[in-house]
Design an enzyme around this catalytic site. Sequence first.
Site, PDB file in Angstrom:
ATOM      1  N   CYS A 206      15.050 -39.363  12.074  1.00 40.60           N
ATOM      2  CA  CYS A 206      14.611 -40.457  12.955  1.00 40.60           C
ATOM      3  C   CYS A 206      15.770 -41.297  13.489  1.00 40.60           C
ATOM      4  O   CYS A 206      15.647 -41.934  14.538  1.00 40.60           O
ATOM      5  CB  CYS A 206      13.645 -41.371  12.214  1.00 40.60           C
ATOM      6  SG  CYS A 206      12.469 -40.512  11.176  1.00 40.60           S
TER       7      CYS A 206
ATOM      8  N   CYS B 250      14.127 -46.578  10.001  1.00 39.24           N
ATOM      9  CA  CYS B 250      14.096 -45.884   8.722  1.00 39.24           C
ATOM     10  C   CYS B 250      14.292 -44.402   9.011  1.00 39.24           C
ATOM     11  O   CYS B 250      14.050 -43.934  10.127  1.00 39.24           O
ATOM     12  CB  CYS B 250      12.774 -46.127   7.989  1.00 39.24           C
ATOM     13  SG  CYS B 250      11.291 -45.638   8.899  1.00 39.24           S
TER      14      CYS B 250
ATOM     15  N   SER C  69      -7.179 -51.556  22.269  1.00 41.76           N
ATOM     16  CA  SER C  69      -7.267 -51.396  20.813  1.00 41.76           C
ATOM     17  C   SER C  69      -7.716 -52.691  20.153  1.00 41.76           C
ATOM     18  O   SER C  69      -7.329 -53.782  20.568  1.00 41.76           O
ATOM     19  CB  SER C  69      -5.908 -50.980  20.238  1.00 41.76           C
ATOM     20  OG  SER C  69      -5.556 -49.684  20.658  1.00 41.76           O
TER      21      SER C  69
ATOM     22  N   ARG D 218      -2.809 -46.795  23.487  1.00 40.17           N
ATOM     23  CA  ARG D 218      -4.266 -46.872  23.613  1.00 40.17           C
ATOM     24  C   ARG D 218      -4.647 -48.290  24.018  1.00 40.17           C
ATOM     25  O   ARG D 218      -4.676 -49.198  23.178  1.00 40.17           O
ATOM     26  CB  ARG D 218      -4.942 -46.487  22.298  1.00 40.17           C
ATOM     27  CG  ARG D 218      -4.755 -45.021  21.927  1.00 40.17           C
ATOM     28  CD  ARG D 218      -5.441 -44.688  20.611  1.00 40.17           C
ATOM     29  NE  ARG D 218      -5.344 -43.275  20.294  1.00 40.17           N
ATOM     30  CZ  ARG D 218      -6.212 -42.347  20.688  1.00 40.17           C
ATOM     31  NH1 ARG D 218      -7.251 -42.703  21.428  1.00 40.17           N
ATOM     32  NH2 ARG D 218      -6.059 -41.080  20.355  1.00 40.17           N
TER      33      ARG D 218
ATOM     34  N   SER E  67       2.914 -43.896  13.505  1.00 40.07           N
ATOM     35  CA  SER E  67       3.438 -43.486  14.812  1.00 40.07           C
ATOM     36  C   SER E  67       2.947 -42.086  15.150  1.00 40.07           C
ATOM     37  O   SER E  67       2.350 -41.400  14.317  1.00 40.07           O
ATOM     38  CB  SER E  67       4.968 -43.529  14.804  1.00 40.07           C
ATOM     39  OG  SER E  67       5.482 -42.680  13.793  1.00 40.07           O
TER      40      SER E  67
END
EC number: 2.3.1.9
Length: 397
Positions: free
Chosen positions: A92, A383, A226, A223, A252
């Site tokens: 990541c 992270c 929400s 979206r 995610s």
Amino acid sequence: MNAGSDPVVIVSAARTIIGSFNGALAAVPVQDLGSTVIKEVLKRATVAPEDVSEVIFGHVLAAGCGQNPVRQASVGAGIPYSVPAWSCQMICGSGLKAVCLAVQSIGIGDSSIVVAGGMENMSKAPHLAYLRTGVKIGEMPLTDSILCDGLTDAFHNCHMGITAENVAKKWQVSREDQDKVAVLSQNRTENAQKAGHFDKEIVPVLVSTRKGLIEVKTDEFPRHGSNIEAMSKLKPYFLTDGTGTVTPANASGINDGAAAVVLMKKSEADKRGLTPLARIVSWSQVGVEPSIMGIGPIPAIKQAVTKAGWSLEDVDIFEINEAFAAVSAAIVKELGLNPEKVNIEGGAIALGHPLGASGCRILVTLLHTLERMGRSRGVAALCIGGGMGIAMCVQRE
């Protein structure tokens, strides 16, 4: 590192849209996504392709992409064969690590101008079978390269979602707390999209369809509308024994996209008449216990901010990758951050998380947000699967 009298600066920053899994960018080869952003950042910086010293990109899921996909992206963007291009792999954190490597290369004088960033097409990641010695009898299982190479911890053999559950338990982040973080992310991103806040950072991608080429220029994963009521109805996905709290909605996504920046020394920018978006002040990387990999940004941010000579209160905006809402909540809680300063345009829960691109994507968003809001100091952090964290401090003059 420290900025010094002639700091390394970022003079342009852009990203593609973030596509949904098997969505708008699914058919676009990852090297083409990379070429698209490389071309754009060079154009914005008015830097000729032949003036580039080096191209460094984060890229995680490289199986089947051909020899050195970043080299392919570089050449595809019109950069000459004489310019080296290569990838780094830090899961990541890859896209931000690429920027750190660029800063180091420029800082020691090996390079003058570097294009750094990240790219990923998770939709095109293949399933794998080991057939080198043949199959004598029986079935041959397929391995999903997304899970194997991107989302499964190699030390505890568990999905990243389980590490988020571990963080939720250790930092006492409830399901309700996670859903609130997720809804806030979605709502902030919806507001940002409607206000056009992402328009400047996005470069459109041309996608071939049955109807011909179409221009894709809007993030498709968020979206809109929400709310907590709908989100709270989803069942936990990773732990189904009644103790789970992580759902598809407060995690995610699996996504496609690319992002890039152009870096050079301040003196080079001055010579070219360029106004930097920001200077790199410091960066830091750390290792943590892999089973709670999500807390990696906590020590990474602390170290980077200390190196910068700042306090956490000095930072105007934080972009901290939302791998999971549980992780985001734990980081904000542990560092005592003001939530109004964190991911103010929403984060990866809403926008998505194309692994190798995300590190640079959050930096690109941070730079444009600082500029739009007239703020000065920012921190980007992620992270990292396998138990790591990375953070970078930037400052607008």
